[in-house]
Design an enzyme around this catalytic site. Structure first.
Site, PDB file in Angstrom:
ATOM      1  N   ASP A 141       0.821  -1.148  -0.058  1.00  0.00           N
ATOM      2  CA  ASP A 141       0.063   0.022   0.120  1.00  0.00           C
ATOM      3  C   ASP A 141       0.854   1.260   0.217  1.00  0.00           C
ATOM      4  O   ASP A 141       1.799   1.365   0.839  1.00  0.00           O
ATOM      5  CB  ASP A 141      -1.046  -0.013   1.223  1.00  0.00           C
ATOM      6  CG  ASP A 141      -2.001   1.085   1.028  1.00  0.00           C
ATOM      7  OD1 ASP A 141      -1.617   1.932   0.648  1.00  0.00           O
ATOM      8  OD2 ASP A 141      -3.249   0.597   1.668  1.00  0.00           O
ATOM      9  N   TYR A 216      -2.048  -5.972 -10.191  1.00  0.00           N
ATOM     10  CA  TYR A 216      -1.894  -4.754  -9.744  1.00  0.00           C
ATOM     11  C   TYR A 216      -0.632  -4.199 -10.618  1.00  0.00           C
ATOM     12  O   TYR A 216      -0.800  -2.886 -11.294  1.00  0.00           O
ATOM     13  CB  TYR A 216      -1.177  -4.487  -8.304  1.00  0.00           C
ATOM     14  CG  TYR A 216      -1.149  -3.009  -8.158  1.00  0.00           C
ATOM     15  CD1 TYR A 216      -2.145  -2.567  -7.480  1.00  0.00           C
ATOM     16  CD2 TYR A 216      -0.017  -2.423  -8.025  1.00  0.00           C
ATOM     17  CE1 TYR A 216      -1.873  -0.868  -6.952  1.00  0.00           C
ATOM     18  CE2 TYR A 216       0.155  -1.295  -7.809  1.00  0.00           C
ATOM     19  CZ  TYR A 216      -0.735  -0.383  -7.144  1.00  0.00           C
ATOM     20  OH  TYR A 216      -0.717   0.734  -6.940  1.00  0.00           O
TER      21      TYR A 216
END
Length: 238
Positions: A141, A216
């Protein structure tokens, strides 16, 4: 007089534990597979004395790798299939990602994986010192706002216990598409006892030979962001 078990430390947790409703099949994976694939009692309620995980019993003496925040688990399953002589533990607090991983494990029929569905810091508490041979931190993150940078994984709160669990000479791989995350990684990881293994730009621009591009990463590439692949070695080898 017996000593009391230590109390669980107060730890901030930022991010999601659960997202959209799980599919019936995903809930079944959690119900049927998660406990069996757990590395052991990691949480404070069931292991208040923080007894170490018995990695030899889990993996029969094989080298052990660790993936921190495995997302949907595609990289973990890929590595498990390529390296059957290695045991791999993954930590991920996002329950939807854990359910996706369990489905992939069933499909791939790999048997050398264990899953901690929770905060990696709790897992660090019970991993023996110097027990991990390789660690992965892949697209963590980014917490892009400056006031949130202290929430990133590459801070002393996370890196110090990670370094303790890695044997001297163990490798740490970090992948990110956020330039400022690269900056903070290159500042903080060496301070935690690691050497950056890079001689030139190709050493951080090109993915590792055994790399599997994640969902991702493919999104980042479509949106024009450049991935960075950083490799560090834990000090103390040899």
């Amino acid at each position: 007089m017996t000593e009391k078990a230590p109390h669980a430390p107060w730890r901030n947790f930022y991010g999601r534990r659960k997202g959209h409703n799980l599919k019936p099949s995903q809930q079944r994976y959690l119900d049927e597979d998660l406990e069996r694939l757990s590395p052991g009692p990691v949480d404070w309620e069931n292991n208040p004395d923080r007894h170490p995980v018995d990695l030899a019993a889990l993996f029969g003496g094989r080298p052990v790798w660790l993936e921190i925040g495995f997302g949907a688990g595609e990289h973990m399953v890929h590595q498990a299939g390529r390296n059957p002589d290695v045991g791999i533990i993954g930590a991920e607090p996002y329950l939807n990602g854990v359910a996706q991983l369990l489905g992939k494990i069933r499909e791939a029929e790999v048997e050398n994986l264990r899953v901690h569905a929770g905060d990696a810091r709790d897992l660090f508490d019970v991993l023996p010192e110097g027990a991990i041979d390789r660690a992965f931190l892949l697209y963590p993150d980014p917490w892009p706002k400056a006031r949130h940078h202290r929430r990133r994984f590459v801070t002393p709160e996370h890196l110090a216990p990670l370094a303790r669990t890695l044997r001297p000479g163990a490798l740490l791989r970090v992948a990110t598409d956020i330039p400022d995350y690269v900056r903070q990684t290159l500042e903080e990881v060496p301070r935690a006892g690691f050497e950056w293994l890079a001689d030139g730009p190709a050493d951080w621009r090109a993915p590792w030979d055994d790399w599997l591009s994640t969902r991702y990463e493919r999104k980042a590439l479509r949106e024009g962001r450049r991935p960075h692949y950083l490799t560090f070695r834990r000090h103390g080898a040899g």
